[in-house]
Each structure stands twice: as structure tokens, then as C-alpha cells.
Design an enzyme around this catalytic site. Structure first.
Site, short mmCIF file in Angstrom:
data_model
loop_
_atom_site.label_atom_id
_atom_site.label_comp_id
_atom_site.label_asym_id
_atom_site.label_seq_id
_atom_site.Cartn_x
_atom_site.Cartn_y
_atom_site.Cartn_z
N LYS A 1 0.84 -1.20 0.00
CA LYS A 1 0.00 0.00 0.00
C LYS A 1 0.88 1.25 0.00
CE LYS A 1 -3.98 1.78 2.70
NZ LYS A 1 -4.73 1.61 3.97
N SER B 1 -9.74 2.17 3.18
CA SER B 1 -8.90 2.88 2.24
C SER B 1 -8.03 1.98 1.35
CB SER B 1 -8.00 3.84 3.01
OG SER B 1 -7.11 3.13 3.85
N SER C 1 -9.50 -0.41 7.24
CA SER C 1 -9.00 -0.31 5.86
C SER C 1 -8.32 -1.54 5.30
CB SER C 1 -8.05 0.87 5.74
OG SER C 1 -8.80 2.05 5.74
N1 GLN Z 1 -12.68 4.03 6.54
C1 GLN Z 1 -12.11 4.48 7.78
C2 GLN Z 1 -11.83 5.95 7.71
O1 GLN Z 1 -12.20 6.54 6.77
C3 GLN Z 1 -10.89 3.69 8.10
C4 GLN Z 1 -9.66 4.17 7.45
C5 GLN Z 1 -8.50 3.30 7.73
O2 GLN Z 1 -8.61 2.26 8.35
N2 GLN Z 1 -7.35 3.78 7.31
O3 GLN Z 1 -11.27 6.52 8.58
#
Ligand code: GLN
Length: 504
Positions: free
Chosen positions: A81, A156, A180
Site C-alpha cells: 500500500k 482505504s 481499511s
Molecule cells: N474508513 C475508515 C476511515 O475513513 C478507516 C480508514 C483506515 O482504516 N485507514 O477513517
């Protein structure tokens, strides 16, 4: 040997490499070919580092010729990532503000991956600074879900999940601050693990919310996640929150689970993570998996975690508070982009303002504003302070629940993959994707998502398992047992039911 090595699991590829049937250069080349063929439709990668990967593969092949196999996954390529720093390879966090930034060092997990002999294919797409649930907040375009190209791959870490689900890479690294790794795994039919907080080094992850961030594996099988987790896990003196204790044996736990016997394992279904707001097909698939676990000998009860409904609110105060502090370092002086004001004097403050104005996207700005507000004098106790108290209550819910059960389970996400644009203008609807994943981050406990089947809309559903801190091995035991039971039912892995992508 199958003619297409990209369809094999990482463990199977590693076996072929170790026995000399295939070289690492061949494995890397096969995946680079696949990337070239399907990337125009998917956009899972921000940057493909073909030359770097091939060079690493040549080294691993040379080591093997000397009789040296550096790890159980040696020779097998991986994608990372793009929020994890890689020495000499551009790292952007999917933000314009880091465009063209080449890190001078490797994250600890990248060092470990290299030492284990895994060539790095490239850097995968994400929501900018990992803020989002759909990968639509990337400055480098949307990533498509391999199951339906008009739908999101989760976020994400949508890039890592799509790359793995579309056979561009057998393994990937994700990061999970509120879900994410797990939510993208759920909506793409792959496996994703958020390890215990402190179990995998955060050194070299571009921080979003430091008390919640955790890197972990994204794969197609539970065993592959265990193998990768053992490689990236363990103590790191560069990370002050790193746990200085040996990891439990994860691969052994996955192998034990794969026998299919869960006699005596106590599983708690979290009452608060079901019902209203969960798509009917998601709940149905979840129930079917519970039946399989019961048939494998597990004892299943319902457990209440009364403070979980407040987790999302607490998270959306704590996370932006930490993110607003972490992102203060992107000031136009130190990294990447620098924008000078269009007119007027060029002062440090005005350059900072112009750079941050042009470099950050809307979602990142929204969270910085939220975070600075929550931390400001006069509001700190009311917002940040209360959220921290809720966090403690959620930790206590977990502690109480784990007195009676070995693991907790729930659907990973309330819905299957939605269409591009569907939730983009409604941040609250987007945030609701994380209801089931966030409690684990607030408490620092580990979680896995694995595919539990297809919903009535024909899209993959994720099954989440949560365990007490430092008991990550339980995820693998129960996960591997469920995976085995599901494969017996379907006659193979879920991903073999995914539509074939058009190959260019
Ligand atoms: N979707 C969550 C957010 O928007 C989690 C993001 C993540 O785990 N990096 O914060």
C-alpha cells in the site's frame, strides 16, 4: 504445475519456488504480465516497480542457487500500500502533497519483506492518507472492484485488495486504522488481517492516527495471511508501541484450523453488530457461516457489547484529532509539493497555506478541520476527552466478552460493494461502512475478514473474527476452519466464482 501461476496461492507459489520448479523471475514476470493486462480496467496500483521487482527476484534466484531460501514465502511477489515508505521508490499516500516524494529509508515491514525474499511489484492505490472506505478519495483516480468494475473495492486499501482479488499479486500489505484492511477484503472476496496493535511495526507507515494504525496482510487464503503476518510481525525498537514478546505461532494455528475441528472453541456473536442497517444478503451469509462453525464443533452464543454503538462517534473524534496533528508536517518545506502564493509576499505561512490548500483533497481537509476543532481550547474535554472515555468503555466491553468466549464474530461490513459516487457526497453514509470494524482499532485487538459467500446481489460478503490482544493465533485457527468448511460447500475458493476480467 498449472500453466498460470498467478492463480495459485502464495504458499503454493512458494513451494514451486523452493522445489526449483519455477524461478522468482518467472513468478514476478507472470504477475507483471497480469498487471499489464488488467490494470487499465482496475487501477489498483499507483506505481508499478517492475525493474526493482525483477532485480529483487534475480537476487532471490541467485540465493536459491546457493541453497539459501530466506523464508517460507521466498520468491513470491508482493504489493505494498502506498502509505508505507519504500526506499528509492516513490511514496505518495495517494496525495498530491507528496507527489514525486522518494523516501530515503524503508519501513521496518518493507525491510522484513525484502529480507524474506519477496520482490515488491509496486505501490497500491488508497484513499488519500488512508481516509475513506471506497478509494474514491485518491488523487490518482478510482480503483475498480474486480467483481464489478462500476463498484468500489472498499477503502482505504482498495488497491491492495483489488490487486490480490484480481490475481495481480498473491500477497499485499494494507494498513487498518478503522477497517481499511478488513472492509476492502470483505467487498473484494479476499482475506485481510488487522494484527494486535503493537504486533507489527508502524515505523515507516505514514501516520494517520497513531494510536489506531496497524499494518497487516491482504491475501487470498487464511494460511497465506498467517505466513505473511509471521514475516512482518515482531518487536521493533524503532516503534515505541511495539510489543516486545514473541508472536504466537500463527501458521501452526492456521494449520490446526484447516483440520476443520473446532471442538470446544467458544464463539460469541456480537449482538450490536447485526440487524438494522445490515443488508439482508450480508446477514444471511453470516448466519450460514455460523451454521458451518457450529457443525465444526464450536459453541456459539450471543454476546452483548453495549458500548459498540458509540464506537463510530468516538472514532470520528479521536482519529481526526490525531490525523490533524500528524498531517501538520506537510508544510511545503520538508516533503514533496511546494506551492508559492499567486501574489503577495512569499512568507513561510503563506507558502504553507498555498501548499496545503492545493495539495490536500477535500476529505483530508474535512478531517483536519474536525480534528483541530475537537482539540481546541474549550472543546477539548467535551469532544476529545469524552471520546477517550468511550474508548475505555469499549475496551472494557471486549475484556468482559472475552471472559466468556474465545473469539467474537460479526459481518465485516454492513453492505456489499456500492457503486462509484453513491456515497461520495455523504460523508456520514461513507463513515457507516466502518461500524463493525472500528471497535477493534479502538481497543487494539486483532481482527480478520474472510469471504463468507455471495450476497443476493452476487457480490462478496466478509465474515469478521476478533480475538483478544496478542491472541492473533485464534483468528487463524477459526478463520482456517471456516475457510475449509466454505470451500467444501462451494467446491473451491470463492474467488474462482468471480467474473473473468477482459484481458487487454
Ligand atoms: N474508513 C475508515 C476511515 O475513513 C478507516 C480508514 C483506515 O482504516 N485507514 O477513517
Amino acid at each position: 504445475m498449472t500453466s498460470d501461476v498467478t492463480r495459485l496461492s502464495a504458499a503454493e507459489q512458494a513451494k514451486l519456488f523452493a522445489s526449483g520448479e519455477v524461478s522468482s523471475v518467472e513468478l514476478v514476470t507472470a504477475h507483471l504480465d497480469r498487471i499489464e493486462a488488467v490494470e487499465p480496467q482496475l487501477n489498483a496500483f499507483i506505481h508499478v516497480s517492475a525493474e526493482v521487482a525483477l532485480e529483487q527476484a534475480r537476487q532471490v534466484d541467485a540465493q536459491r542457487a546457493q541453497g539459501e531460501i530466506s523464508s517460507p514465502l521466498a520468491g513470491v511477489p508482493i504489493a505494498v500500500k502506498d502509505i508505507v515508505v519504500t526506499k528509492d521508490v516513490v511514496t505518495t499516500a495517494a496525495s498530491k502533497i507528496l507527489e514525486g516524494w522518494v523516501p530515503p529509508y524503508d519501513a521496518t515491514i518493507v525491510e522484513k519483506i525484502k529480507a524474506a525474499g519477496l520482490p515488491i511489484l509496486g505501490k497500491t492505490n488508497l484513499d488519500e492518507f488512508a481516509m475513506g472506505s471506497s478509494t474514491e478519495h485518491s488523487a490518482y483516480g478510482n480503483t475498480a472492484n474486480p467483481w464489478d468494475l462500476e463498484r468500489i473495492p472498499g477503502g482505504s486499501g482498495g488497491g491492495s485488495a483489488a490487486a490480490v482479488a484480481a490475481f495481480e499479486a498473491p500477497l499485499a500489505i494494507g494498513t487498518d486504522t478503522g477497517g481499511s484492511i478488513r472492509q476492502p477484503a470483505a467487498v473484494t472476496g479476499s482475506v485481510g488481517v488487522k494484527p494486535t496493535y503493537g504486533g507489527v511495526s508502524r515505523y515507516g507507515l505514514i501516520a494517520m492516527a497513531s494510536s489506531l494504525d496497524q499494518a497487516g496482510p491482504v491475501t487470498r487464503t487464511v494460511l497465506d495471511s498467517a505466513l505473511l503476518h509471521e514475516i512482518i510481525g515482531g518487536y521493533d525498537p524503532h516503534d515505541s508501541t511495539s510489543i516486545n514478546e514473541p508472536l504466537p505461532s500463527l501458521v501452526a494455528a492456521a494449520q490446526q484450523g484447516a483440520t476443520g475441528d473446532l471442538t470446544g472453541v467458544r464463539i460469541g456473536v456480537v449482538r450490536e453488530l447485526s440487524g438494522e442497517g445490515y443488508q439482508v444478503g450480508v446477514s444471511k451469509s453470516f448466519e450460514e457461516s455460523l451454521d458451518l462453525l457450529r457443525a465444526a464443533g464450536a459453541e456459539i452464543t450471543e454476546v452483548s457489547c453495549p458500548h459498540f454503538p458509540s464506537a463510530l462517534s468516538a472514532y470520528y473524534l479521536i482519529m481526526p484529532s490525531e490525523a490533524s496533528s500528524n498531517l501538520a508536517k506537510f508544510d511545503g518545506m520538508r516533503f514533496g509539493l511546494r506551492v508559492e502564493p499567486e501574489d503577495g509576499p512569499v512568507t513561510a505561512e503563506r507558502v504553507m497555506s498555498a501548499t496545503r490548500g492545493a495539495g490536500f483533497g477535500d476529505e483530508v481537509k474535512r478531517r483536519i478541520i474536525l480534528g483541530t476543532y475537537a482539540l481546541s481550547a474549550g472543546y477539548y474535554d467535551a469532544y476529545y476527552g469524552s471520546a477517550q472515555k468511550v474508548r475505555t468503555l469499549i475496551q472494557r466491553d471486549f475484556t468482559a466478552a472475552f471472559e466468556n468466549v474465545d473469539v467474537l464474530v460479526s459481518p465485516t461490513a454492513p453492505t456489499t460493494a456500492f457503486k462509484f459516487g453513491e456515497k461520495l457526497d455523504d460523508p456520514l453514509a461513507m463513515y457507516l461502512n466502518d461500524v463493525a470494524t472500528i471497535p477493534a482499532n479502538l481497543a487494539g485487538v486483532p481482527g480478520i475478514s474472510l469471504p463468507s459467500g455471495l450476497s443476493d446481489d452476487g457480490l462478496p460478503v466478509g465474515f469478521q473474527i476478533l480475538a483478544p490482544a496478542k491472541a492473533d493465533d485464534r483468528l487463524y485457527r477459526v478463520g482456517a476452519a471456516l475457510e475449509k468448511a466454505l470451500e467444501n460447500k462451494w467446491g473451491g475458493p470463492l474467488l474462482s466464482q468471480a467474473p473473468e476480467l477482459e484481458v487487454k
